[in-house]
Write an enzyme that holds these catalytic residues in place. Structure first.
Site, short mmCIF file in Angstrom:
data_model
loop_
_atom_site.label_atom_id
_atom_site.label_comp_id
_atom_site.label_asym_id
_atom_site.label_seq_id
_atom_site.Cartn_x
_atom_site.Cartn_y
_atom_site.Cartn_z
N GLU A 114 -0.66 35.15 -0.74
CA GLU A 114 -1.02 33.55 -1.26
C GLU A 114 -1.13 34.09 -2.79
O GLU A 114 -1.94 34.93 -3.07
CB GLU A 114 -2.00 33.01 -0.62
N CYS B 182 0.95 -0.99 -0.05
CA CYS B 182 0.12 -0.06 -0.02
C CYS B 182 0.96 1.35 -0.06
O CYS B 182 0.68 2.06 -0.64
CB CYS B 182 -0.89 -0.15 1.29
N CYS C 273 -9.20 2.18 6.90
CA CYS C 273 -7.83 2.31 7.01
C CYS C 273 -7.32 2.84 8.13
O CYS C 273 -8.20 3.37 9.13
CB CYS C 273 -7.41 3.55 6.05
N TYR D 91 2.97 32.49 1.87
CA TYR D 91 2.56 31.33 1.50
C TYR D 91 1.21 31.04 2.62
O TYR D 91 1.00 29.92 3.13
CB TYR D 91 3.48 29.97 1.93
N CYS E 221 7.56 21.24 6.22
CA CYS E 221 7.26 19.88 6.00
C CYS E 221 8.33 18.97 5.24
O CYS E 221 7.97 17.73 4.86
CB CYS E 221 5.82 19.55 5.53
#
Length: 385
Positions: free
Chosen positions: A266, A13, A91, A244, A341
């Site tokens: 943005e 997966c 899930c 952002y 991130c």
């Protein structure tokens, strides 16, 4: 903490690459990664792990396929476009209401005999279903993505889906005719309800449409934002720039937490409209949002004399750009709070900021995505001296 089993794990997966590792071990590995990257620059705080690392996702996307003559929907096996149907048990990362909603959509589409889109031939109708859930409001958005702009039987679909899943609060039809890996297209039609849902984050209410960027783990996002706001030191009503800014989540949280004036930038028009609406929704009059590329906007604003005290940077995984970081430095903020991130690109950008006289002072890793390799880090930079 016991580990549930997943029937898709043996089928590659790819959604939970760390599933076989105990959660404490995952956190230790992510802490080591953060320290290897950032400890030479500034102190790295202990990682903020999730109190409950299961069923945390408030958004799910399933792709349609026909297998053995039967419509199904699920996720792609890692590195392929082979659909693995979602197991009946659901899930392990998604909120259970998302799994139940996807199952109801598949059941309803089967009854209408709608065919799945076939990428190779470019034929068929159903491509994806996107489902969003408001953690605080329990509202559910269903977005049905098709290859054609006509959706025959759309009224019957909505009526049958509402019977099968009465918790669904709005249904949207999105048309994506392009041969692309992007899920959503540009054409949107609301079939039922307001076309968006609301959720609450850090005490504020945000409207979420199909394309809104919104963190998928609300509990951990609040901890992430709390640390970012603490690094910003908003006492004294400082001026804040949120680059952002997306739909305005960080900037509006700062506006409510003590900032005197917030400017958000943005380049996506729909996101800016959402940000402005979210400011009005929360009665925050000290936040303004511009639709522009952040880098030239900041250059122009600096030339016109804007000197924010704090700049928030929350770029995509690819990180910021040298030009953008130079534009930030030209504005001369006291503090730069970088929400990353992509730890590797944060390390790269930390070196670029140091070249402009902004030095790392603290790093806070946060685990927003248990059982995956992803790691979020909040970093504080201040000017030398």
């Amino acid at each position: 903490m016991s580990k549930p089993s997943c029937p898709l794990q043996a089928q590659r997966c790819g959604g939970c690459p760390q599933l076989s590792v105990p959660y404490a071990g995952q956190l230790a590995a992510k802490q080591r990664r953060a320290e290897q990257l950032f400890a030479p620059l500034a102190p790295v705080a202990p990682i903020l792990g999730a109190a409950d690392p299961w069923h945390y996702r408030n958004k799910a996307i399933a792709s349609f396929a026909e297998q053995r003559g039967r419509l199904t929907a699920g996720i792609y096996a890692a590195g392929t476009h082979r659909v693995l149907p979602l197991p009946e048990s659901g899930c392990l990362l998604q909120a259970p209401i998302l799994d139940r909603t996807i199952a109801a959509v598949v059941q309803t589409a089967r009854a209408l005999r709608w065919p799945a889109y076939k990428e190779d031939q470019g034929t068929g109708l159903l491509r994806h279903v996107l489902v969003r859930w408001g953690h605080a409001t329990n509202q559910v958005l269903v977005v049905l993505v098709t290859a054609a702009d006509r959706l025959p039987g759309s009224r019957q679909f909505v009526a049958a889906l509402r019977r099968a899943a009465p918790w669904v609060t709005t249904v949207v039809h999105n048309c994506n005719p392009r041969r692309t890996s992007a899920v959503l297209g540009r054409q949107v039609r609301v079939l039922y309800g307001p076309g968006q849902i609301e959720d609450t984050l850090c005490g504020l209410t945000f409207a979420l449409s199909a394309s809104s960027f919104y963190q998928v783990n609300p509990a951990q996002t609040e901890r992430l934002y709390d640390r970012a706001l603490a690094y910003a030191e908003l006492s004294g009503r400082p001026t804040v720039l949120d680059a952002y800014c997306g739909i305005g989540t960080i900037g509006l949280c700062a506006a409510a937490a003590g900032a005197g004036q917030v400017f958000g930038v943005e380049q996506t028009p729909a996101a800016v409209r959402d940000a402005r609406a979210n400011a009005a929704r929360n009665r925050l009059k000290n936040a303004r949002f511009a639709c522009a590329d952040a880098t030239p906007w900041m250059r122009q604003a600096a030339a016109e004399g804007l000197r924010p005290d704090v700049v928030f940077l929350d770029p995509p995984r690819a990180g910021s750009t040298p030009d953008c970081l130079a534009a930030v430095a030209a504005m001369g903020p006291r503090r730069v709070v970088y929400v990353s991130c992509g730890p590797d690109t944060l390390a790269r950008d930390a070196a670029l900021l140091a070249g402009h006289g902004y030095w790392a002072r603290a790093f806070q890793p946060v685990d927003l995505f248990p059982h995956t390799d992803h790691l979020e880090v909040v970093a504080l930079f201040t000017r030398e001296g």
